[in-house]
Design an enzyme around this catalytic site. Structure first.
Site, PDB file in Angstrom:
ATOM      1  N   ILE A   1      49.971  28.788  68.145  1.00 28.12           N
ATOM      2  CA  ILE A   1      49.043  28.941  67.020  1.00 28.12           C
ATOM      3  C   ILE A   1      49.831  29.082  65.726  1.00 28.12           C
ATOM      4  O   ILE A   1      50.811  29.842  65.669  1.00 28.12           O
ATOM      5  CB  ILE A   1      48.138  30.178  67.232  1.00 28.12           C
ATOM      6  CG1 ILE A   1      47.223  29.928  68.436  1.00 28.12           C
ATOM      7  CG2 ILE A   1      47.314  30.483  65.980  1.00 28.12           C
ATOM      8  CD1 ILE A   1      46.487  31.160  68.927  1.00 28.12           C
TER       9      ILE A   1
ATOM     10  N   THR B   1      63.523  38.401  73.774  1.00 24.76           N
ATOM     11  CA  THR B   1      63.542  38.487  72.312  1.00 24.76           C
ATOM     12  C   THR B   1      62.152  38.510  71.699  1.00 24.76           C
ATOM     13  O   THR B   1      61.179  38.105  72.334  1.00 24.76           O
ATOM     14  CB  THR B   1      64.321  37.275  71.746  1.00 24.76           C
ATOM     15  OG1 THR B   1      63.741  36.090  72.256  1.00 24.76           O
ATOM     16  CG2 THR B   1      65.782  37.349  72.127  1.00 24.76           C
TER      17      THR B   1
ATOM     18  N   LYS C   1      64.272  34.696  77.536  1.00 23.48           N
ATOM     19  CA  LYS C   1      62.811  34.693  77.538  1.00 23.48           C
ATOM     20  C   LYS C   1      62.357  35.069  76.133  1.00 23.48           C
ATOM     21  O   LYS C   1      62.263  36.249  75.783  1.00 23.48           O
ATOM     22  CB  LYS C   1      62.295  35.752  78.533  1.00 23.48           C
ATOM     23  CG  LYS C   1      60.956  35.427  79.216  1.00 23.48           C
ATOM     24  CD  LYS C   1      59.809  35.214  78.304  1.00 23.48           C
ATOM     25  CE  LYS C   1      59.309  36.511  77.673  1.00 23.48           C
ATOM     26  NZ  LYS C   1      58.281  36.225  76.635  1.00 23.48           N
TER      27      LYS C   1
ATOM     28  N   LEU D   1      54.854  34.490  71.265  1.00 23.54           N
ATOM     29  CA  LEU D   1      54.207  34.311  69.955  1.00 23.54           C
ATOM     30  C   LEU D   1      55.027  33.400  69.037  1.00 23.54           C
ATOM     31  O   LEU D   1      54.537  32.965  68.001  1.00 23.54           O
ATOM     32  CB  LEU D   1      53.992  35.669  69.283  1.00 23.54           C
ATOM     33  CG  LEU D   1      52.993  36.586  69.999  1.00 23.54           C
ATOM     34  CD1 LEU D   1      52.950  37.955  69.338  1.00 23.54           C
ATOM     35  CD2 LEU D   1      51.603  35.969  70.031  1.00 23.54           C
TER      36      LEU D   1
ATOM     37  N   GLY E   1      62.415  44.429  70.751  1.00 24.32           N
ATOM     38  CA  GLY E   1      60.952  44.385  70.700  1.00 24.32           C
ATOM     39  C   GLY E   1      60.402  45.782  70.513  1.00 24.32           C
ATOM     40  O   GLY E   1      61.066  46.662  69.948  1.00 24.32           O
TER      41      GLY E   1
ATOM     42  N   GLU F   1      66.911  47.198  71.359  1.00 27.91           N
ATOM     43  CA  GLU F   1      66.794  47.241  69.893  1.00 27.91           C
ATOM     44  C   GLU F   1      65.298  47.307  69.605  1.00 27.91           C
ATOM     45  O   GLU F   1      64.598  46.302  69.715  1.00 27.91           O
ATOM     46  CB  GLU F   1      67.425  46.000  69.285  1.00 27.91           C
ATOM     47  CG  GLU F   1      67.842  46.201  67.842  1.00 27.91           C
ATOM     48  CD  GLU F   1      66.781  45.729  66.865  1.00 27.91           C
ATOM     49  OE1 GLU F   1      66.695  44.516  66.644  1.00 27.91           O
ATOM     50  OE2 GLU F   1      66.036  46.574  66.350  1.00 27.91           O
TER      51      GLU F   1
ATOM     52  N   CYS G   1      62.077  45.111  61.873  1.00 29.33           N
ATOM     53  CA  CYS G   1      62.215  46.328  62.676  1.00 29.33           C
ATOM     54  C   CYS G   1      62.835  47.438  61.845  1.00 29.33           C
ATOM     55  O   CYS G   1      62.547  48.608  62.017  1.00 29.33           O
ATOM     56  CB  CYS G   1      63.066  46.083  63.907  1.00 29.33           C
ATOM     57  SG  CYS G   1      64.728  45.611  63.516  1.00 29.33           S
TER      58      CYS G   1
ATOM     59  N   GLU H   1      55.051  52.896  63.453  1.00 30.04           N
ATOM     60  CA  GLU H   1      55.542  51.613  62.934  1.00 30.04           C
ATOM     61  C   GLU H   1      54.355  50.678  62.739  1.00 30.04           C
ATOM     62  O   GLU H   1      53.542  50.516  63.650  1.00 30.04           O
ATOM     63  CB  GLU H   1      56.535  50.998  63.917  1.00 30.04           C
ATOM     64  CG  GLU H   1      57.072  49.638  63.474  1.00 30.04           C
ATOM     65  CD  GLU H   1      58.018  49.026  64.494  1.00 30.04           C
ATOM     66  OE1 GLU H   1      57.640  48.880  65.661  1.00 30.04           O
ATOM     67  OE2 GLU H   1      59.156  48.713  64.102  1.00 30.04           O
TER      68      GLU H   1
ATOM     69  N   TRP I   1      74.738  46.424  64.601  1.00 26.53           N
ATOM     70  CA  TRP I   1      73.311  46.578  64.261  1.00 26.53           C
ATOM     71  C   TRP I   1      72.615  47.308  65.404  1.00 26.53           C
ATOM     72  O   TRP I   1      72.708  46.894  66.554  1.00 26.53           O
ATOM     73  CB  TRP I   1      72.665  45.211  64.067  1.00 26.53           C
ATOM     74  CG  TRP I   1      71.194  45.307  63.771  1.00 26.53           C
ATOM     75  CD1 TRP I   1      70.177  45.403  64.683  1.00 26.53           C
ATOM     76  CD2 TRP I   1      70.585  45.357  62.488  1.00 26.53           C
ATOM     77  NE1 TRP I   1      68.976  45.516  64.034  1.00 26.53           N
ATOM     78  CE2 TRP I   1      69.191  45.477  62.688  1.00 26.53           C
ATOM     79  CE3 TRP I   1      71.062  45.289  61.181  1.00 26.53           C
ATOM     80  CZ2 TRP I   1      68.281  45.553  61.628  1.00 26.53           C
ATOM     81  CZ3 TRP I   1      70.163  45.355  60.128  1.00 26.53           C
ATOM     82  CH2 TRP I   1      68.799  45.489  60.366  1.00 26.53           C
TER      83      TRP I   1
END
Ligand SMILES: NC(=O)C1=CN([C@@H]2O[C@H](COP(=O)(O)OP(=O)(O)OC[C@H]3O[C@@H](n4cnc5c(N)ncnc54)[C@H](O)[C@@H]3O)[C@@H](O)[C@H]2O)C=CC1
Ligand SMILES: NCCCC(=O)O
Ligand code: NA
Length: 504
Positions: free
Chosen positions: A31, A159, A185, A189, A238, A260, A295, A394, A460
């Site tokens: 989408i 990811t 993977k 989205l 995620g 992360e 994030c 968040e 990071w």
């Protein structure tokens, strides 16, 4: 630069160096968040595909064309991938924009980071050759000990959707540099550009099975990957809840993970800032870049009360000036959030803030001029109390909440008043004060007189509920290496621990 128009390429799963239809032949719609239209589809992998991919990865590790390569040989593949990505930059940027919704020029700059990342890890792969066996000095001459750095094995890489190809690269580049075989993977989205990475790997002749790409749903494809007994490690970026699920499943197999996760990072602004417009722009960038889906977003503005009213007035003027449009438009600065689910989640968080007594100083709704697409105005929320959900949770959307402070102690307390610990920023002319805040911030990343700039060389990651492990730099390579110590007895004398039986 003319922005190319693109159709979504129709792809299958990328397994063992070729395109393969998922066992169950299912596909998922793609989408475009700017139009809410279905613009293509991606294969939906399941546990059966995961098993096929993991076996292909394991075979690659056993073959000379991957498993016994030197870092220098692997570097050639990484540099060839970087060159191909650069060649396809405009097309990849467009695919990223119509899949994720981020402004085209931001997507193009993400692609530049992808190129730089692959080149950087090519250099680190080469350097690994001289570090793969090092002697450790002992206090005894009768033994010699060496430490080997070797590929960890088959690694599962999971990811998110906010920087699709870049987050994929943050994991794939170091994993391949280390000599691992990877099963990726990406988020359902935004998987398009990760599949295009598969095509690029095919075109550069990356040995089959070194990188396998399984698109599909988290519980159908991600979960079996985490629980697969022949996967040696999981690297995940995620949400917190999913990170907990992954860590729980991996624990059953004592499988290492790096997580992360999310954040609710503070931006502390003092009244000694030399230029209010520079400070205001960093405040916007820190929260509204990437359509607010960062994030490490500094989504909590903590401003000294002596400057608060003047600063907020200026912040409002800058915010009203942000161009919200179709992300394919040249000077778009805010596009839609990723999905209807995210759109509704963000609006719900805003309405809860209102119901809890906060003030929506600006935004909070769909922009009037955009009737279609998951667009949300850049939103500024004041009269926030630390007990409110908007202060604690968040949002992962363009929503900035604001609190004031009087003293440094109060500012530090407010900044650290979060279950997360990813980033933290301070804007002040007083660099000794910035040093004090650097030490006081409970985070893995600190920005001084800026917010968000992110480079591939430094580490990071965060602490507390933002997860653990570090991506990028040399730190990320360590995630994909097994440290093996080898101790050799080099004396000709008997060990003489036991009494020798009568002479033979
Ligand atoms: N820290 C970060 O960079 C990011 C944080 N988020 C946060 O996560 C929230 C939800 O966004 P999502 O994309 O749904 O994130 P998510 O955490 O649900 O998904 C991230 C990845 O994990 C996979 N996944 C989901 N459930 C899984 C499971 N049980 N086992 C293995 N893999 C699984 C997904 O398919 C996707 O590839 C966002 O609202 C935001 O708050 C989302 C994206 C990035
Ligand atoms: N600038 C990259 C931030 C990474 C993330 O939001 O996951
Ligand atoms: Na999409």
């Amino acid at each position: 630069m003319a922005i190319p128009n693109m159709r979504i390429p129709s792809r299958q799963l990328f397994i063992d160096g070729e395109w393969r239809e998922p066992v169950k032949k299912n596909r998922l719609p793609v989408i475009n968040p700017a139009t809410e239209e279905i613009i293509g589809d991606i294969p939906a992998s399941t546990a059966e595909d995961v098993d096929i991919a993991v076996k292909a990865a394991r075979r690659a590790l056993g073959r000379n064309d991957w498993g016994s390569t030197t870092g220098a040989q692997r570097a050639k593949y990484l540099r060839a991938i970087a060159a191909k990505v650069l060649e396809k930059r405009p097309e990849l940027a467009t695919l990223e924009t119509i899949d994720n919704g981020k402004p085209w020029f931001e997507a193009a700059s993400d692609i530049d980071d992808v190129v730089a990342c692959f080149e950087y890890y090519a250099d680190l792969a080469e350097a690994l050759d001289s570090k793969s066996k090092t002697e450790v000095k002992l206090h005894l001459d009768s033994f010699k000990t060496h430490v080997y750095k070797e590929p960890l094995g088959v690694v599962g890489l999971i990811t998110p959707w906010n920087y699709p190809l870049l987050m994929t690269t943050w994991k794939v580049a170091p994993a391949l540099a280390a000599g691992c075989a990877a099963v990726l993977k990406p988020s359902e989205l935004a998987s398009i550009t990760s599949l295009e990475l598969g095509e690029i790997c095919r075109e550069v002749g990356l040995p089959p099975g070194a990188l396998n790409i399984l698109t599909g749903l988290g519980h159908e494809a991600g979960s079996p990957l985490v629980s697969h007994p022949d996967v040696d490690k999981i690297a995940f970026t995620g949400s917190g809840p999913t990170g907990i699920k992954i860590m729980t499943a991996a624990a059953q197999l004592v499988k290492p993970v790096t997580l992360e996760l999310g954040g609710k990072s503070p931006l502390v602004v003092f009244d000694d800032i030399p230029n209010i417009d520079i400070a205001v722009e960093w405040t916007l960038f820190g929260c509204f870049w990437t359509n607010g889906q960062i994030c490490s977003a500094t989504s909590r503005l903590i401003i000294q009360d002596t400057i608060a009213s003047q600063f907020l007035d200026r912040l409002l003027e800058w915010t009203k000036n942000i161009k919200i449009s179709d992300p394919l438009e040249e000077d778009c600065k805010l596009g839609p959030v990723i999905s209807r689910g995210q759109y509704e989640k963000v609006l719900k968080l805003i309405s809860t803030a209102k119901n809890e007594g906060a003030t929506i100083l600006y935004g909070g709704e769909r922009p009037q001029h955009l009737k279609k697409g998951y667009y949300i105005q850049p939103t500024i929320i004041t009269d926030v109390d630390t007990s409110m959900e908007i202060w604690k949770e968040e949002v992962f959307g363009p929503v900035l909440c604001v609190k004031t402070f009087k003293t440094e102690e109060e500012a530090i307390e407010l900044a650290n008043d979060t279950k997360y610990g990813l980033g933290a920023a301070i804007l002040s002319k007083d660099l000794e004060r910035c040093e004090r805040f650097t030490k006081a911030f409970q985070s893995g990343i600190v920005w001084i007189n800026c917010s968000q700039p992110c480079f591939w060389q430094p580490p990071w990651g965060g602490k507390k509920r933002s997860g653990f492990g570090r991506e990028l730099g040399e730190w990320s390579l360590e995630n994909y290496l097994n440290i093996k110590q080898v101790t050799q007895y080099v004396s000709d004398e008997p060990w003489a621990f036991y009494k020798s039986p009568s002479k033979l």
